[in-house]
Design a protein around this motif. Sequence first.
Motif, PDB file in Angstrom:
ATOM      1  N   HIS A  40      -4.348  34.375  40.732  1.00  0.00           N
ATOM      2  CA  HIS A  40      -4.810  34.147  42.099  1.00  0.00           C
ATOM      3  C   HIS A  40      -3.997  35.029  43.034  1.00  0.00           C
ATOM      4  O   HIS A  40      -2.806  35.228  42.814  1.00  0.00           O
ATOM      5  N   ASP A 227      -3.534  24.369  51.311  1.00  0.00           N
ATOM      6  CA  ASP A 227      -3.234  24.919  49.977  1.00  0.00           C
ATOM      7  C   ASP A 227      -4.108  26.127  49.628  1.00  0.00           C
ATOM      8  O   ASP A 227      -4.498  26.294  48.467  1.00  0.00           O
ATOM      9  N   TYR A 230      -5.949  28.171  46.791  1.00  0.00           N
ATOM     10  CA  TYR A 230      -6.512  27.275  45.788  1.00  0.00           C
ATOM     11  C   TYR A 230      -7.547  26.330  46.387  1.00  0.00           C
ATOM     12  O   TYR A 230      -8.406  25.829  45.687  1.00  0.00           O
ATOM     13  N   TYR A 231      -7.401  26.050  47.651  1.00  0.00           N
ATOM     14  CA  TYR A 231      -8.294  25.115  48.306  1.00  0.00           C
ATOM     15  C   TYR A 231      -9.055  25.835  49.416  1.00  0.00           C
ATOM     16  O   TYR A 231      -8.875  27.019  49.634  1.00  0.00           O
ATOM     17  N   ASP A 232      -9.869  25.115  50.124  1.00  0.00           N
ATOM     18  CA  ASP A 232     -10.747  25.685  51.125  1.00  0.00           C
ATOM     19  C   ASP A 232     -10.383  25.050  52.483  1.00  0.00           C
ATOM     20  O   ASP A 232     -10.407  23.815  52.600  1.00  0.00           O
TER      21      ASP A 232
END
Lengths: 267, 132
Positions: A40, A227, A230-232
């Motif tokens: 990532h 986050d 990894y998150y939106d």
Amino acid sequence: MHKWSKYSLTSETIGLYEEIYENLNIWDCHAHIGHDKDRHKITAAEVLKKMDESRIDTAVVFPLNNPDDNKMFTLSNNVVYKAYRKYPKRFIPFFRLNPHFKWRDEFKRCVDLGFKGVKLHPRSQRFKLTFSKVMKIYEKAEKEDLVVMLHAGFGLQEISEDLSLIAKSFPNLRLIIGHSGFVDLDNVIKKLTKYKNVLFDTSACKMFDLFDLIKQVDSSKIIFGSDIPYYDIDLALESVMDASIMLKKTPNQIRKILGGNLMRWFR
Amino acid sequence: MTKGFTKKYVHKLNKLMQELLPQEDKRRNEKILAYIRIYTDLIHAGNLLRKDSYKKSIEFLKIVKRFTKEFYFKEEEAYLKRINELASSILSNIRCVRCRAKDCNVCNPAHARTKLQLAQNICVLRILKISS
């Protein structure tokens, strides 16, 4: 589609959102910059673009677990520092450390550069939350008035006792419990809410845990986190806002969760 | 077997609702059922995200991808698309996920579990909003 989200919102929610968004500053306590072992990656410019799209004013940023870095996170910390220099009003820089190695020089270097906090990741760097060398880092952070963000999510299990010991041992340490310790949420809530310098980060929590958190913990102790990458951000915001609305929190309480509480620590 | 089992019962529940509920509620319930179906498969995918069973987890992720394309509700498009993207992102990084998977339910190989959690949250959030 509404200007605040790329997702569909009901007209009823929009009305409530309008009220919450009045005089609102959104501060995200959990954002990453750099690239990770797990492939990532996200640049400072990309984080900023996502922040603008979701109307985030300021974000606490720290490095990912860069595989090319040395053991001390020097390269990754520099990436965050450069981002901070370029956008000092948008980013609050935190550095990372590996307690298994000689961390004091990197700690001092980062403090001298103006970093505001340190992110520690017990799963990635494989240490126990109360490992003797980490306790020294908490001690040093308390002395330097740095905020400590502790990963307390996936990869860990029973953490409430350890977190409680840290909060008790360092009463002036400003501690953010990453992901609110959702892996042991009930106990973390029971044991940690009494400490005045502890904040609960909402990032990557399950919806049901988010409900428990917002229901049981005083809204002055909860802070919004996304986050990314990894998150939106939009979904993280929507989850926190909707859970708060459903739990009948007032617009003022929701504004504190979304930004006010974190602003108190950095302004 | 689990795939057929879930599909069969969701279909039965759907049929029952179609018969019992007034016309205006049907579409709303179809959406809720679609999200329950996807949520169930995401839970299965998460439970199987271990070193010894990751291949089964992949199967459930593929089912999730298929369903997010099969269910079409204009107002849900962005959410379903995001769930599809999350499943795709885990599948495209599956080599890394496989290498990092452990024999426990708290491991988060290549942040796959975080992504599954986000996808599950979307389902729960939508179910709550649609039904409120």
